[in-house]
Design a protein around this motif. Structure first.
Motif, short mmCIF file in Angstrom:
data_model
loop_
_atom_site.label_atom_id
_atom_site.label_comp_id
_atom_site.label_asym_id
_atom_site.label_seq_id
_atom_site.Cartn_x
_atom_site.Cartn_y
_atom_site.Cartn_z
N ASP A 192 56.60 -15.63 1.30
CA ASP A 192 55.91 -16.95 1.69
C ASP A 192 55.78 -16.39 3.03
OD1 ASP A 192 58.08 -18.71 -0.80
OD2 ASP A 192 59.62 -18.82 0.92
N ALA A 193 56.14 -15.67 4.04
CA ALA A 193 55.89 -15.37 5.18
C ALA A 193 54.38 -14.80 5.09
CB ALA A 193 57.00 -14.62 6.27
N GLN A 194 53.71 -14.80 4.02
CA GLN A 194 53.19 -13.83 3.67
C GLN A 194 51.74 -14.89 2.85
OE1 GLN A 194 55.34 -12.61 3.03
NE2 GLN A 194 55.07 -11.87 4.81
N ARG A 195 52.01 -15.93 2.61
CA ARG A 195 51.43 -17.21 1.75
C ARG A 195 50.24 -17.80 3.43
NH1 ARG A 195 55.39 -21.38 -0.18
NH2 ARG A 195 56.11 -21.65 2.30
N ALA A 196 48.08 -17.79 3.08
CA ALA A 196 47.90 -17.78 3.97
C ALA A 196 46.92 -18.85 3.25
CB ALA A 196 46.74 -16.53 4.23
N SER A 197 46.68 -19.48 2.21
CA SER A 197 45.90 -19.96 1.77
C SER A 197 46.05 -20.96 0.79
CB SER A 197 44.35 -19.95 1.96
OG SER A 197 43.68 -21.38 1.91
N TRP A 198 45.93 -22.59 0.45
CA TRP A 198 46.71 -22.68 -0.92
C TRP A 198 46.20 -24.66 -1.15
CZ3 TRP A 198 48.23 -24.11 3.35
CH2 TRP A 198 48.33 -25.69 3.57
N VAL B 79 48.19 -19.76 -4.78
CA VAL B 79 48.10 -19.75 -3.26
C VAL B 79 47.55 -18.30 -3.13
CG1 VAL B 79 50.70 -19.13 -3.85
CG2 VAL B 79 49.71 -19.33 -1.43
N SER B 80 47.59 -18.30 -1.73
CA SER B 80 46.07 -16.54 -1.84
C SER B 80 47.33 -15.75 -0.54
CB SER B 80 45.13 -16.30 -1.59
OG SER B 80 44.80 -17.61 -0.58
N GLY B 81 47.19 -14.05 -0.13
CA GLY B 81 47.86 -13.90 0.80
C GLY B 81 46.73 -12.05 1.33
N PHE B 82 47.29 -11.70 1.89
CA PHE B 82 46.97 -10.31 2.35
C PHE B 82 48.12 -9.22 1.31
CE2 PHE B 82 45.36 -12.35 6.16
CZ PHE B 82 44.39 -12.17 6.43
N GLN C 271 45.87 -22.43 5.73
CA GLN C 271 45.35 -23.44 5.94
C GLN C 271 44.71 -23.16 4.00
OE1 GLN C 271 41.22 -22.19 7.29
NE2 GLN C 271 40.94 -24.30 8.22
N PRO C 272 44.71 -25.03 4.05
CA PRO C 272 44.78 -24.84 3.25
C PRO C 272 43.70 -24.67 2.60
CG PRO C 272 45.32 -27.41 3.94
CD PRO C 272 44.63 -26.36 5.62
N ALA C 273 42.71 -24.42 0.85
CA ALA C 273 42.00 -24.20 0.38
C ALA C 273 40.50 -23.96 0.94
CB ALA C 273 41.62 -23.57 -1.03
N ALA C 274 40.76 -26.02 0.69
CA ALA C 274 39.20 -26.91 1.29
C ALA C 274 38.83 -26.86 2.19
CB ALA C 274 40.36 -28.05 0.89
N ASP C 275 40.00 -27.22 3.41
CA ASP C 275 39.57 -26.60 4.42
C ASP C 275 38.94 -24.92 5.37
OD1 ASP C 275 40.24 -28.98 5.36
OD2 ASP C 275 42.07 -28.71 6.49
N ALA C 276 39.63 -23.50 4.70
CA ALA C 276 39.69 -22.66 4.52
C ALA C 276 37.97 -22.46 3.76
CB ALA C 276 40.57 -21.66 3.91
N THR C 277 37.48 -23.09 3.28
CA THR C 277 36.24 -23.16 2.84
C THR C 277 34.93 -23.06 3.48
OG1 THR C 277 36.26 -24.17 0.60
CG2 THR C 277 37.18 -22.19 0.42
N GLY C 278 35.16 -24.51 3.81
CA GLY C 278 34.60 -25.48 5.03
C GLY C 278 33.83 -24.83 5.90
N SER C 279 32.83 -24.92 6.17
CA SER C 279 31.13 -24.47 6.40
C SER C 279 31.82 -24.65 8.62
CB SER C 279 29.83 -25.14 6.69
OG SER C 279 29.35 -24.52 8.13
N GLY C 280 32.04 -22.98 8.75
CA GLY C 280 32.69 -23.17 10.02
C GLY C 280 34.01 -22.69 10.24
N ALA C 281 34.95 -22.16 9.30
CA ALA C 281 35.70 -22.52 9.44
C ALA C 281 36.25 -20.72 9.95
CB ALA C 281 36.60 -22.55 8.13
N THR C 282 36.64 -20.50 10.86
CA THR C 282 37.22 -19.68 12.11
C THR C 282 38.58 -19.00 12.31
OG1 THR C 282 37.46 -20.62 13.96
CG2 THR C 282 35.41 -19.79 13.95
N THR C 283 39.93 -20.09 10.77
CA THR C 283 40.76 -19.16 11.40
C THR C 283 40.99 -17.83 10.55
OG1 THR C 283 40.87 -20.50 9.05
CG2 THR C 283 41.26 -21.26 11.19
N ALA C 284 42.09 -17.19 10.44
CA ALA C 284 41.96 -15.58 10.03
C ALA C 284 41.84 -15.67 8.40
CB ALA C 284 43.40 -15.24 10.23
N PRO C 285 42.77 -17.38 7.73
CA PRO C 285 42.64 -17.54 6.11
C PRO C 285 41.22 -17.28 5.30
CG PRO C 285 44.48 -19.07 7.07
CD PRO C 285 43.97 -17.96 8.15
N ALA C 286 40.63 -18.27 6.65
CA ALA C 286 38.98 -18.73 6.45
C ALA C 286 37.81 -17.95 6.12
CB ALA C 286 38.60 -20.20 7.28
N GLN C 287 38.02 -16.35 7.99
CA GLN C 287 37.24 -15.36 7.94
C GLN C 287 37.52 -14.53 6.62
OE1 GLN C 287 34.98 -14.90 10.67
NE2 GLN C 287 35.47 -16.92 10.73
#
Length: 269
Positions: A189-195, A210-213, A223-239
């Protein structure tokens, strides 16, 4: 002495009295062509998720609901999945399956609030598999929840998810499947990064991922995938491209599901 009616002609110098049969044949051809286009559009719409075909495809809906026991797991979750253009910037992705969960119920597959949100649709069967990317740096669990709901109930559920943003809340996430002795053994659970969670309306199915390292690091702010795949997203899951991992794999499993059910609903020509 009497005479017959003279032949009349149209502008193209063809006897008007002789046009009846060609016109009838042309009209019949148009009807056949029109029906063929309608039928083809309905099948094509199902494959692409076009909502216009949803209400008129009871056969496809029923066929999709039975795929959990009629289609081999290697076809629902192939050993290798190619994701052309699925990565950040349109980069290609390839995922390799590292484990398939025993099919069963939904009790431990979702966070409690997500399980509650999905409860109105019922849980008929749950199938899950976990994949890693070509670099073996990411792990992603993808799942198919086959529900007990009819088309109206699935539409209602999808509308609620959309209206209340339930697919973006961090307290409503699918859980990972961490097969032992694999690269994903530490994927908890603690390793989940995007979904991503997608409620289908043309099939009694909820598709999620759901994805993780792969190194087991914890993620403080998923961060939800819809946001993590958005243009300009800078969170760790997005990057790290983890939004693309979850969304890309879920999309391809969903497409495969649609393609599998299409032949079963085609009428003989």
């Amino acid at each position: 002495m009497s005479f017959g009616q003279p032949e009349t002609y149209d502008d193209s110098a063809r006897p008007a009295g002789r046009r009846t049969r060609p016109r009838a044949l042309a009209a019949a051809a148009c009807v056949v062509l029109g029906l063929g286009l309608i039928g083809g559009a309905a099948t094509g719409s199902w494959l692409t998720g076009d909502s216009a075909a949803e209400a008129g495809s009871p056969g496809a809906f029923a066929a999709a609901g039975g795929m959990w026991h009629s289609v081999p797991v290697d076809r629902l979750f192939p050993p290798t999945v190619n994701g052309e253009g699925a990565g950040p910037g349109g980069a290609d992705r390839t995922w390799t399956r590292i484990g398939v969960a025993p099919d069963g119920g939904c009790a431990d597959a979702f966070d409690p609030l997500l399980r509650k949100a999905l409860a109105p649709a019922g849980c008929l069967r749950l199938l899950r598999a976990t994949y890693t990317d070509a670099t073996r740096s990411h792990v992603t669990t993808v799942g198919l929840l086959f529900t007990k709901a009819d088309a109206a109930a699935m539409t209602s559920l999808k509308n609620r998810f959309r209206r209340e943003g339930l697919d973006r809340r961090t307290d409503l996430m699918p859980r990972s499947y961490a097969p032992k002795n694999t690269l994903a053994a530490g994927f908890g659970d603690a390793q989940r990064a995007s979904w991503t969670v997608s409620v289908l309306t043309d099939a009694p199915v909820v598709v999620f991922a759901v994805s993780g390292f792969a190194d087991g690091r914890t993620v403080a702010t998923p961060q939800p995938a819809a946001d993590a795949t958005g243009s300009g997203a800078t969170t760790a899951p997005a990057q790290a491209g983890l939004g693309h991992e979850a969304q890309g794999l879920a999309d391809r499993v969903e497409r495969s599901l649609r393609k599998r059910v299409a032949p079963a609903t085609e009428s003989p020509s």
